[in-house]
Design a protein around this motif. Structure first.
Motif, mmCIF file in Angstrom:
data_model
loop_
_atom_site.group_PDB
_atom_site.id
_atom_site.type_symbol
_atom_site.label_atom_id
_atom_site.label_comp_id
_atom_site.label_asym_id
_atom_site.label_seq_id
_atom_site.Cartn_x
_atom_site.Cartn_y
_atom_site.Cartn_z
ATOM 1 N N THR A 117 94.022 22.358 27.822
ATOM 2 C CA THR A 117 93.634 21.461 26.973
ATOM 3 C C THR A 117 92.641 20.549 27.883
ATOM 4 O O THR A 117 92.357 19.230 27.450
ATOM 5 C CB THR A 117 94.633 20.469 26.409
ATOM 6 O OG1 THR A 117 95.287 19.679 27.320
ATOM 7 C CG2 THR A 117 95.711 21.172 25.455
ATOM 8 N N VAL A 118 91.876 21.066 28.796
ATOM 9 C CA VAL A 118 91.114 20.276 29.700
ATOM 10 C C VAL A 118 89.527 20.346 29.020
ATOM 11 O O VAL A 118 88.978 19.306 28.745
ATOM 12 C CB VAL A 118 90.842 20.943 31.233
ATOM 13 C CG1 VAL A 118 89.826 20.247 31.878
ATOM 14 C CG2 VAL A 118 92.375 20.622 31.979
ATOM 15 N N GLY A 119 89.314 21.628 28.691
ATOM 16 C CA GLY A 119 87.948 21.865 28.121
ATOM 17 C C GLY A 119 86.558 20.874 28.620
ATOM 18 O O GLY A 119 86.070 20.137 28.198
ATOM 19 N N TYR A 120 86.353 21.752 29.743
ATOM 20 C CA TYR A 120 84.970 21.021 30.396
ATOM 21 C C TYR A 120 83.774 21.116 29.545
ATOM 22 O O TYR A 120 82.826 20.330 29.835
ATOM 23 C CB TYR A 120 84.813 21.779 31.791
ATOM 24 C CG TYR A 120 86.045 21.492 32.617
ATOM 25 C CD1 TYR A 120 86.085 20.077 33.204
ATOM 26 C CD2 TYR A 120 86.598 22.444 33.236
ATOM 27 C CE1 TYR A 120 87.073 19.923 34.244
ATOM 28 C CE2 TYR A 120 87.616 22.330 34.275
ATOM 29 C CZ TYR A 120 87.659 21.185 34.771
ATOM 30 O OH TYR A 120 88.650 20.880 35.702
ATOM 31 N N GLY A 121 83.726 22.113 28.807
ATOM 32 C CA GLY A 121 82.482 22.259 27.844
ATOM 33 C C GLY A 121 81.451 22.988 28.357
ATOM 34 O O GLY A 121 80.383 23.017 27.733
ATOM 35 N N ILE A 180 85.860 39.821 31.593
ATOM 36 C CA ILE A 180 87.143 39.327 31.429
ATOM 37 C C ILE A 180 87.407 38.150 32.398
ATOM 38 O O ILE A 180 88.010 37.240 31.982
ATOM 39 C CB ILE A 180 88.126 40.325 31.328
ATOM 40 C CG1 ILE A 180 87.713 41.332 30.096
ATOM 41 C CG2 ILE A 180 89.404 39.830 31.173
ATOM 42 C CD1 ILE A 180 88.932 42.484 30.006
ATOM 43 N N LEU A 181 87.115 38.408 33.696
ATOM 44 C CA LEU A 181 87.310 37.056 34.779
ATOM 45 C C LEU A 181 86.631 35.927 34.275
ATOM 46 O O LEU A 181 87.092 35.051 34.573
ATOM 47 C CB LEU A 181 86.733 37.629 36.129
ATOM 48 C CG LEU A 181 87.664 38.831 36.699
ATOM 49 C CD1 LEU A 181 86.898 39.269 37.930
ATOM 50 C CD2 LEU A 181 89.124 38.332 36.835
ATOM 51 N N HIS A 182 85.491 36.068 33.714
ATOM 52 C CA HIS A 182 84.764 34.928 33.307
ATOM 53 C C HIS A 182 85.421 34.347 32.099
ATOM 54 O O HIS A 182 85.278 32.964 31.753
ATOM 55 C CB HIS A 182 83.181 35.228 32.940
ATOM 56 C CG HIS A 182 82.368 35.333 34.177
ATOM 57 N ND1 HIS A 182 82.313 36.716 34.896
ATOM 58 C CD2 HIS A 182 81.527 34.714 34.821
ATOM 59 C CE1 HIS A 182 81.535 36.511 35.777
ATOM 60 N NE2 HIS A 182 80.888 35.209 35.734
ATOM 61 N N GLY A 183 85.936 35.127 31.256
ATOM 62 C CA GLY A 183 86.625 34.715 30.122
ATOM 63 C C GLY A 183 87.880 33.849 30.400
ATOM 64 O O GLY A 183 88.501 33.348 29.731
ATOM 65 N N ILE A 184 88.392 34.470 31.497
ATOM 66 C CA ILE A 184 89.740 34.019 31.914
ATOM 67 C C ILE A 184 89.623 32.418 32.512
ATOM 68 O O ILE A 184 90.483 31.553 32.015
ATOM 69 C CB ILE A 184 90.393 34.729 33.190
ATOM 70 C CG1 ILE A 184 90.943 35.932 32.829
ATOM 71 C CG2 ILE A 184 91.625 34.039 33.999
ATOM 72 C CD1 ILE A 184 91.507 36.895 33.951
ATOM 73 N N TYR A 185 88.380 32.027 32.918
ATOM 74 C CA TYR A 185 88.095 30.540 33.519
ATOM 75 C C TYR A 185 88.150 29.722 31.880
ATOM 76 O O TYR A 185 88.602 28.974 32.021
ATOM 77 C CB TYR A 185 86.779 30.825 33.927
ATOM 78 C CG TYR A 185 86.092 29.260 34.164
ATOM 79 C CD1 TYR A 185 86.726 28.230 35.089
ATOM 80 C CD2 TYR A 185 85.192 28.812 33.320
ATOM 81 C CE1 TYR A 185 86.179 27.095 35.280
ATOM 82 C CE2 TYR A 185 84.802 27.540 33.340
ATOM 83 C CZ TYR A 185 85.025 26.548 34.230
ATOM 84 O OH TYR A 185 84.453 25.257 34.237
ATOM 85 N N TRP A 186 87.514 30.375 30.984
ATOM 86 C CA TRP A 186 87.172 29.596 29.652
ATOM 87 C C TRP A 186 88.736 29.381 29.064
ATOM 88 O O TRP A 186 89.107 28.321 28.905
ATOM 89 C CB TRP A 186 86.419 30.258 28.688
ATOM 90 C CG TRP A 186 86.530 29.868 27.272
ATOM 91 C CD1 TRP A 186 85.931 28.639 26.878
ATOM 92 C CD2 TRP A 186 87.445 30.305 26.439
ATOM 93 N NE1 TRP A 186 86.447 28.415 25.727
ATOM 94 C CE2 TRP A 186 87.372 29.470 25.170
ATOM 95 C CE3 TRP A 186 88.524 31.449 26.303
ATOM 96 C CZ2 TRP A 186 88.176 29.521 23.966
ATOM 97 C CZ3 TRP A 186 89.241 31.425 25.075
ATOM 98 C CH2 TRP A 186 88.905 30.546 24.115
ATOM 99 N N ALA A 187 89.697 30.480 29.125
ATOM 100 C CA ALA A 187 90.914 30.432 28.478
ATOM 101 C C ALA A 187 91.597 29.499 29.367
ATOM 102 O O ALA A 187 92.487 28.754 28.727
ATOM 103 C CB ALA A 187 91.487 31.800 28.828
ATOM 104 N N ILE A 188 91.437 29.367 30.634
ATOM 105 C CA ILE A 188 92.546 28.460 31.421
ATOM 106 C C ILE A 188 92.054 26.917 31.059
ATOM 107 O O ILE A 188 92.933 25.993 30.895
ATOM 108 C CB ILE A 188 92.185 28.735 32.989
ATOM 109 C CG1 ILE A 188 93.004 30.045 33.272
ATOM 110 C CG2 ILE A 188 93.097 27.607 33.686
ATOM 111 C CD1 ILE A 188 92.669 30.416 34.748
#
Length: 443
Positions: free
Chosen positions: A206-210, A193-201
């Motif tokens: 609206t940064v969306g590094y991709g 879930i911690l890796h998922g938090i990075y994606w969620a942030i």
């Protein structure tokens, strides 16, 4: 100059109060420039090429700046017992109370790099760099807008905390859902879930590094919903701060306007609510440098407050300069005689104008207010307040011109129009007396 007079003068310059406005303005601008130079040098010094070439010069500039900031802190601590809220605590406790105030702590932070360099030259390199960059906080003392923004954020801290909790809740929920949906298809990117938090942030902001994206259809659907929610979530704290900042600016402007009106002798005995009613009548007027505010010979039917800038009043035998916070034309609200002086904007000015007609309408609606203003006007004449055209003694004293008072039995006629011929005939003699008084202080 005695020690007490020197201390008072130092206090007025440091705190920008009293009549030493030029000295206070020069010191303020000097410190602002010095702070910006220090911040720029602290950043440039991290570039090896610049540090190698200008190391000696940079060290001297930093040492000199540190001495200036340390001297400023010591001097502010020295005059701390002159602050009106702190006077009652005595010379020792007033300084202790001042030292724990946020402004004083920021001043101390600005002086600490010098102390670290002197006593801990090798062990405190990182700390010195951080403290030098924190000198940026000193700009808050000289920026009313920045102070208002900080105050607005502080006032809305509960609302901001609530919106932050909502954003954190959405991020946690989105991360949990994405972990459950994408873990089997992307075990390396959604390992927990911690890796998922990075994606969620990155998605909510609206940064969306991709670098982490969903690959399943359900994951893409959740991702799209989170993206759309991100716009609303980010706008929530921004809207709170924007509205609070607008209220803070409006409140500050009202307090400044109210205090300027309360300083006028004609209104000083009014209640707070009555002063507020008078303040509501003020109209804003902006005049560029060199622009004419009032012509000599015009009917003096307006009073002016200087919210920003400086004006030049060209009397027959002298020129008077009034700056920010001053007022002129108070007697225009009492006797609407022809103006005996031309008023010009010496600098770009933001003025607040009170028209006699508007005040008259307010007095017609409120008999109690009208009686107070008329009684104050008669009391001032009975007390022998000197009148110079449409300028009164208090207005002249703002610029350092002292008008001596003489008793007179004449009473003013409020809003009498242009019929006060006797006063107009005596204005030239009065101007000569005031001009003579300024040339010979002994009189």
């Amino acid at each position: 100059m005695s020690g007490h007079e020197f201390k008072r003068a130092l206090y007025e310059v440091l705190e920008d109060t009293g009549k030493r406005r030029i000295g206070a303005r020069v010191l303020r601008n000097f410190l602002i420039v010095l702070i910006l130079i220090n911040i720029a040098l602290a950043v440039l010094e991290t570039v090896p090429e610049i540090r190698d070439i200008l190391s000696t010069h940079l060290r001297l500039i930093q040492l000199g700046s540190g001495l200036v900031f340390l001297a400023e802190y010591v001097m502010r601590l020295y005059v701390a017992d002159l602050h009106p809220p702190l006077r009652r605590y005595g010379p020792v406790f007033s300084r202790l109370r001042y030292a724990i105030q946020p402004d004083a702590i920021i001043d101390l932070i600005g002086a600490l790099p010098l102390l670290f360099v002197v006593f801990l030259p090798n062990q405190a390199v990182t700390m010195v760099v951080i403290l030098r960059l924190l000198r940026f906080l000193k700009l808050a003392r000289y920026s009313p807008a920045l102070r208002s923004l900080i105050s607005a954020v502080g006032n809305e801290r509960r609302a901001l905390l609530g919106s932050s909790m909502i954003i954190c809740g959405v991020i946690l929920m989105a991360a949990t859902l994405m972990y459950l949906i994408e873990h089997d298809d992307q075990p390396e990117k959604f390992r927990s879930i911690l890796h998922g938090i990075y994606w969620a942030i990155t998605t909510v902001t609206t940064v969306g590094y991709g670098d982490v994206v969903p690959v399943t259809n359900l994951g893409k659907t959740v991702g799209g919903i989170v993206m759309l929610m991100g716009y609303g979530l980010i706008a929530l704290p921004v809207g709170i701060i924007a509205s609070a900042f607008a209220r803070e600016i409006h409140s500050r402007d009202f307090v400044v306007t109210w205090s300027m009106v309360a300083r006028v002798p004609l209104f000083e005995d009014l209640k707070a609510t009555e002063i507020a009613e008078v303040a509501k009548l003020l109209q804003s007027l902006r005049v560029r440098k060199g622009g004419t505010i009032a012509e000599q010979g015009d009917v003096a039917d307006k009073m002016y407050f200087i919210a920003d800038g400086e004006v030049e009043i060209r009397l027959q035998h002298d020129t008077v300069y009034l700056g920010e916070g001053s007022f002129f034309g108070e007697l225009a609200l009492i006797n609407q005689t022809p103006r005996t002086a031309k008023v010009v904007a010496y600098k770009d000015c933001q003025l607040l104008v009170l028209e006699a007609e508007a005040l008259k309408h307010l007095m017609d609606r409120d008999e109690g207010l009208a009686k107070k203003i008329m009684d104050e006007a008669r009391d001032r004449v009975a007390a022998g307040k000197r009148v110079l055209g449409e300028l009164a003694e208090e207005e002249l004293q703002q610029s350092g011109v002292f008008a001596s008072s003489e008793n007179t039995d004449q009473e003013p006629e409020l809003f009498q129009g242009d019929d006060s011929k006797d006063e107009a005939d005596s204005e030239d003699d009065m101007m000569e007396e005031v001009a003579g008084t300024q040339k010979d202080p002994a009189k």
